[in-house]
Enzyme design. Structure first.
Site, PDB file in Angstrom:
ATOM      1  N   PHE A  11      58.880  43.914  32.735  1.00 43.22           N
ATOM      2  CA  PHE A  11      58.391  42.550  32.519  1.00 43.22           C
ATOM      3  C   PHE A  11      57.721  42.389  31.144  1.00 43.22           C
ATOM      4  O   PHE A  11      58.224  41.660  30.269  1.00 43.22           O
ATOM      5  CB  PHE A  11      57.458  42.209  33.691  1.00 43.22           C
ATOM      6  N   ILE A  12      56.638  43.108  30.902  1.00 43.45           N
ATOM      7  CA  ILE A  12      55.939  42.948  29.618  1.00 43.45           C
ATOM      8  C   ILE A  12      56.779  43.585  28.506  1.00 43.45           C
ATOM      9  O   ILE A  12      56.882  43.053  27.400  1.00 43.45           O
ATOM     10  CB  ILE A  12      54.522  43.571  29.672  1.00 43.45           C
ATOM     11  N   ASP A  31      63.911  53.347  29.447  1.00 44.43           N
ATOM     12  CA  ASP A  31      63.498  52.814  30.742  1.00 44.43           C
ATOM     13  C   ASP A  31      64.356  53.478  31.819  1.00 44.43           C
ATOM     14  O   ASP A  31      65.567  53.636  31.634  1.00 44.43           O
ATOM     15  CB  ASP A  31      63.715  51.289  30.763  1.00 44.43           C
ATOM     16  N   GLY A  36      62.164  48.185  36.038  1.00 45.24           N
ATOM     17  CA  GLY A  36      62.755  47.319  35.018  1.00 45.24           C
ATOM     18  C   GLY A  36      64.211  46.997  35.349  1.00 45.24           C
ATOM     19  O   GLY A  36      64.808  47.615  36.235  1.00 45.24           O
ATOM     20  N   ILE A  55      60.214  58.756  31.362  1.00 46.16           N
ATOM     21  CA  ILE A  55      59.194  59.341  30.486  1.00 46.16           C
ATOM     22  C   ILE A  55      58.697  60.685  31.032  1.00 46.16           C
ATOM     23  O   ILE A  55      57.999  61.408  30.337  1.00 46.16           O
ATOM     24  CB  ILE A  55      57.988  58.387  30.285  1.00 46.16           C
ATOM     25  N   TYR A 142      45.367  54.269  40.525  1.00 43.65           N
ATOM     26  CA  TYR A 142      46.020  53.605  39.391  1.00 43.65           C
ATOM     27  C   TYR A 142      45.046  53.443  38.221  1.00 43.65           C
ATOM     28  O   TYR A 142      45.369  53.775  37.074  1.00 43.65           O
ATOM     29  CB  TYR A 142      46.558  52.235  39.836  1.00 43.65           C
ATOM     30  N   LYS A 146      45.303  55.034  34.326  1.00 42.94           N
ATOM     31  CA  LYS A 146      45.307  54.238  33.097  1.00 42.94           C
ATOM     32  C   LYS A 146      44.138  54.640  32.190  1.00 42.94           C
ATOM     33  O   LYS A 146      44.270  54.661  30.967  1.00 42.94           O
ATOM     34  CB  LYS A 146      45.264  52.749  33.441  1.00 42.94           C
TER      35      LYS A 146
HETATM   36  C1  UD1 Z   1      47.245  43.859  38.117  1.00 39.31           C
HETATM   37  C2  UD1 Z   1      48.511  44.586  37.736  1.00 39.31           C
HETATM   38  C3  UD1 Z   1      48.174  45.932  37.166  1.00 39.31           C
HETATM   39  C4  UD1 Z   1      47.257  45.714  35.981  1.00 39.31           C
HETATM   40  C5  UD1 Z   1      46.012  44.974  36.441  1.00 39.31           C
HETATM   41  C6  UD1 Z   1      45.119  44.624  35.275  1.00 39.31           C
HETATM   42  C7  UD1 Z   1      50.530  44.044  38.983  1.00 39.31           C
HETATM   43  C8  UD1 Z   1      51.396  44.337  40.160  1.00 39.31           C
HETATM   44  N1  UD1 Z   1      49.383  44.746  38.896  1.00 39.31           N
HETATM   45  O1  UD1 Z   1      46.563  44.516  39.190  1.00 39.31           O
HETATM   46  O2  UD1 Z   1      49.328  46.593  36.715  1.00 39.31           O
HETATM   47  O3  UD1 Z   1      46.910  46.924  35.385  1.00 39.31           O
HETATM   48  O4  UD1 Z   1      46.388  43.729  37.020  1.00 39.31           O
HETATM   49  O5  UD1 Z   1      45.835  43.921  34.356  1.00 39.31           O
HETATM   50  O6  UD1 Z   1      50.885  43.243  38.131  1.00 39.31           O
HETATM   51  N2  UD1 Z   1      47.192  39.506  46.201  1.00 39.31           N
HETATM   52  C9  UD1 Z   1      47.351  38.586  47.209  1.00 39.31           C
HETATM   53  N3  UD1 Z   1      48.613  38.344  47.675  1.00 39.31           N
HETATM   54  C10 UD1 Z   1      49.729  38.987  47.171  1.00 39.31           C
HETATM   55  C11 UD1 Z   1      49.544  39.941  46.143  1.00 39.31           C
HETATM   56  C12 UD1 Z   1      48.249  40.184  45.683  1.00 39.31           C
HETATM   57  O7  UD1 Z   1      46.384  37.995  47.698  1.00 39.31           O
HETATM   58  O8  UD1 Z   1      50.850  38.704  47.636  1.00 39.31           O
HETATM   59  C13 UD1 Z   1      45.827  39.726  45.671  1.00 39.31           C
HETATM   60  C14 UD1 Z   1      45.416  41.170  45.581  1.00 39.31           C
HETATM   61  O9  UD1 Z   1      44.891  41.642  46.793  1.00 39.31           O
HETATM   62  C15 UD1 Z   1      44.373  41.107  44.462  1.00 39.31           C
HETATM   63  C16 UD1 Z   1      44.905  39.989  43.548  1.00 39.31           C
HETATM   64  O10 UD1 Z   1      45.795  39.221  44.357  1.00 39.31           O
HETATM   65  O11 UD1 Z   1      43.116  40.748  44.964  1.00 39.31           O
HETATM   66  C17 UD1 Z   1      45.665  40.511  42.336  1.00 39.31           C
HETATM   67  O12 UD1 Z   1      46.615  41.473  42.774  1.00 39.31           O
HETATM   68  P1  UD1 Z   1      47.814  41.996  41.836  1.00 39.31           P
HETATM   69  O13 UD1 Z   1      48.596  40.857  41.331  1.00 39.31           O
HETATM   70  O14 UD1 Z   1      48.527  43.073  42.592  1.00 39.31           O
HETATM   71  O15 UD1 Z   1      47.039  42.542  40.556  1.00 39.31           O
HETATM   72  P2  UD1 Z   1      45.890  43.653  40.349  1.00 39.31           P
HETATM   73  O16 UD1 Z   1      45.758  44.547  41.522  1.00 39.31           O
HETATM   74  O17 UD1 Z   1      44.688  42.906  39.874  1.00 39.31           O
END
Ligand code: UD1
Length: 319
Positions: A11-12, A31, A36, A55, A142, A146
């Protein structure tokens, strides 16, 4: 200039590759297509070199890095819950993979490695916004991987003089974010739920916040980080500087789509942080980073992109 982008079909990564090609650079993408897609590169496929490989295989990394001046290291397992479920797999890709990239970069004398770090390194800091001077305290495997990637980069700077910059992304979203895995980012999930008239699933009460950052802003930061003077060895937040709750996202999607869709609330997810918001003054100052796309505009563009590409393959379960 010649760039290697690991995870360049993701994606990014693919959004970054598009911009590099637009600027006339020579680009190699490495990749393994585990998350991807070659489709993400369709429009520029004949202008780049694509290598399918992981990688975790240093020989492949060396080959892909041949004659590269800059390395944008974006290849990773990106999901917090996936790392909670399988920390060994996330460790292997994110730590061992990053080490391979750094070792090859040192051997091949690349000018600089830019690493896709994560705001998840901070964990639950008591104050917001999060500033780079705060002590990282990750609360998921995770986040650990990072953070270790940053430390490895800095250590390679000290031991071998390898230039390195780490960008702590804050919840990047936008076109090409895959909505189809159980581990997909929340905005990809929510946009497609609204388009398909299904209930978006909210883990927790929906009042958790994120600094949702449109991908174009992250691409800008990636490119600036390659060449900014006095940036090597440093870590930068890449966000917008705002925080938006999931419930606010749902209200905004209601407005954009013109639909009234009820969400389904589930128990909170393990490893999740509650709030996230970036202080981006360091990136502004040192990288000249200046996010151009605000959340509402980014969400509208993203929703439109999913609407236009709704012919995509149906959701599949992740292994
Ligand atoms: C995301 C990124 C991660 C990145 C981090 C900081 C993704 C999959 N993860 O993690 O790679 O390092 O930001 O930039 O892009 N949620 C829901 N419903 C859903 C999915 C998620 O409620 O269907 C909630 C989760 O519980 C969480 C929030 O939404 O509280 C964000 O979740 P997510 O999009 O997975 O991102 P991060 O865990 O914050």
């Amino acid at each position: 200039m010649r760039y290697l982008v690991t995870g360049g079909a993701g994606f990014i990564g693919s959004n970054t590759v598009d911009e590099l090609v637009r600027r006339g650079h020579s680009v190699v993408v490495l990749d393994d297509l585990s998350s991807g897609k070659e489709d993400n590169l369709a429009e520029i496929r004949n202008k780049i070199t694509f290598i399918k490989g992981s990688i975790t295989d240093i020989e492949v990394v060396r080959k892909a890095m041949h004659e590269a001046e800059y390395v944008l290291h974006l290849g990773a397992r990106t999901s917090v819950p996936r790392s909670v479920k399988d920390p060994i797999d996330t460790n292997k890709i994110n730590i061992e993979g990053t080490l391979n990239v750094l070792v090859a970069a040192k051997e091949l004398k690349v000018k600089r490695v830019v690493f896709a770090a994560s705001s998840s390194a901070y964990g639950e800091t008591p104050t917001l916004p999060k500033v780079e001077t705060m002590q990282p305290q990750p609360i998921s495997p995770y986040g650990v991987t990072k953070y270790v990637g940053e430390l490895y980069g800095q250590t390679f700077g000290r031991c071998y003089g390898l230039e390195n910059v780490s960008l702590r992304y804050f919840n990047i979203f936008g076109p090409r974010q895959d909505p189809s895995s159980p581990y997909s980012g929340v905005l990809a999930k929510f946009c497609t739920a609204f388009l398909e008239d299904t209930k978006p699933m909210v883990f927790g009460d929906g009042e958790q916040t994120r600094d949702f950052t449109y991908v174009e802003n992250a691409v800008q930061a990636n490119l600036l980080a390659c060449e900014a003077p006095n940036a090597s060895g440093k870590v930068f937040n890449v966000g917008v500087g705002e925080r938006i709750s999931l419930n606010e996202v749902l209200r905004e999607l209601g407005k954009i789509s013109g639909k009234r869709i009820e969400a389904k609330y589930e128990p909170p997810r393990d490893g999740d942080i509650r709030d996230s918001q970036a202080d981006i003054s360091q990136a502004r100052e040192c990288l000249d980073y200046d996010p151009q796309v605000r959340f509402e505009e980014g969400l509208a563009r993203t929703f439109e992109w999913y609407r236009a590409t709704q012919t995509r393959a149906p959701a599949k379960a992740e292994k």
